[in-house]
Write a protein that holds these residues in place. Sequence first.
Motif, PDB file in Angstrom:
ATOM      1  N   LEU A  16      25.331 -13.016  38.123  1.00 32.45           N
ATOM      2  CA  LEU A  16      24.645 -14.305  38.503  1.00 32.45           C
ATOM      3  C   LEU A  16      25.205 -14.874  39.403  1.00 32.45           C
ATOM      4  CD1 LEU A  16      23.645 -15.411  34.716  1.00 32.45           C
ATOM      5  CD2 LEU A  16      22.398 -13.958  36.351  1.00 32.45           C
ATOM      6  N   SER A  17      26.589 -15.088  39.656  1.00 26.32           N
ATOM      7  CA  SER A  17      26.947 -15.914  40.683  1.00 26.32           C
ATOM      8  C   SER A  17      28.428 -15.382  41.243  1.00 26.32           C
ATOM      9  CB  SER A  17      27.032 -17.328  40.348  1.00 26.32           C
ATOM     10  OG  SER A  17      27.721 -17.584  39.256  1.00 26.32           O
ATOM     11  N   MET A  18      28.827 -15.659  42.226  1.00 22.73           N
ATOM     12  CA  MET A  18      30.243 -15.493  42.698  1.00 22.73           C
ATOM     13  C   MET A  18      30.545 -16.752  43.815  1.00 22.73           C
ATOM     14  SD  MET A  18      31.603 -12.376  45.062  1.00 22.73           S
ATOM     15  CE  MET A  18      32.937 -12.522  46.233  1.00 22.73           C
ATOM     16  N   VAL A  19      31.932 -16.933  43.454  1.00 20.86           N
ATOM     17  CA  VAL A  19      32.378 -18.177  44.138  1.00 20.86           C
ATOM     18  C   VAL A  19      33.761 -17.516  44.791  1.00 20.86           C
ATOM     19  CG1 VAL A  19      33.237 -20.516  44.439  1.00 20.86           C
ATOM     20  CG2 VAL A  19      31.549 -20.154  43.111  1.00 20.86           C
ATOM     21  N   ALA A  20      34.004 -17.321  46.166  1.00 22.94           N
ATOM     22  CA  ALA A  20      35.132 -17.121  46.798  1.00 22.94           C
ATOM     23  C   ALA A  20      35.883 -18.367  47.253  1.00 22.94           C
ATOM     24  CB  ALA A  20      34.641 -16.076  48.031  1.00 22.94           C
ATOM     25  N   ALA A  61      28.977 -18.619  47.039  1.00 24.45           N
ATOM     26  CA  ALA A  61      29.524 -19.509  47.627  1.00 24.45           C
ATOM     27  C   ALA A  61      30.823 -19.032  48.403  1.00 24.45           C
ATOM     28  CB  ALA A  61      29.779 -20.728  46.979  1.00 24.45           C
ATOM     29  N   ASN A  62      31.137 -19.015  49.235  1.00 21.61           N
ATOM     30  CA  ASN A  62      32.215 -18.893  50.241  1.00 21.61           C
ATOM     31  C   ASN A  62      32.760 -20.137  50.590  1.00 21.61           C
ATOM     32  OD1 ASN A  62      34.366 -18.061  51.760  1.00 21.61           O
ATOM     33  ND2 ASN A  62      33.411 -16.151  52.636  1.00 21.61           N
ATOM     34  N   LEU A  63      34.093 -20.662  49.825  1.00 17.63           N
ATOM     35  CA  LEU A  63      34.530 -21.686  49.943  1.00 17.63           C
ATOM     36  C   LEU A  63      35.860 -21.492  50.699  1.00 17.63           C
ATOM     37  CD1 LEU A  63      34.227 -23.447  46.716  1.00 17.63           C
ATOM     38  CD2 LEU A  63      32.888 -23.643  48.599  1.00 17.63           C
TER      39      LEU A  63
END
Length: 65
Positions: A16-20, A61-63
């Motif tokens: 469902l989601s990914m945060v890097a 989101a790529n943080l």
Amino acid sequence: MLHHMNCPADGSGPYLSMVAVGDSFTEGMCDDLLPDGEFRGWADRVAERLAADSPGGFRYANLAS
């Protein structure tokens, strides 16, 4: 970090989601530039692949700095 709900025990999608979170390597600063002048790091590539297996929607989101 991957968040998945109601997924098979083997960890296969849909995701469902990914945060890097990372550094310039995550952002892709050493990768070849895309035709539009943007970088495309490993996190963008992984997110694209996970999104392809998630027809119900995928958030990314790529943080990386």
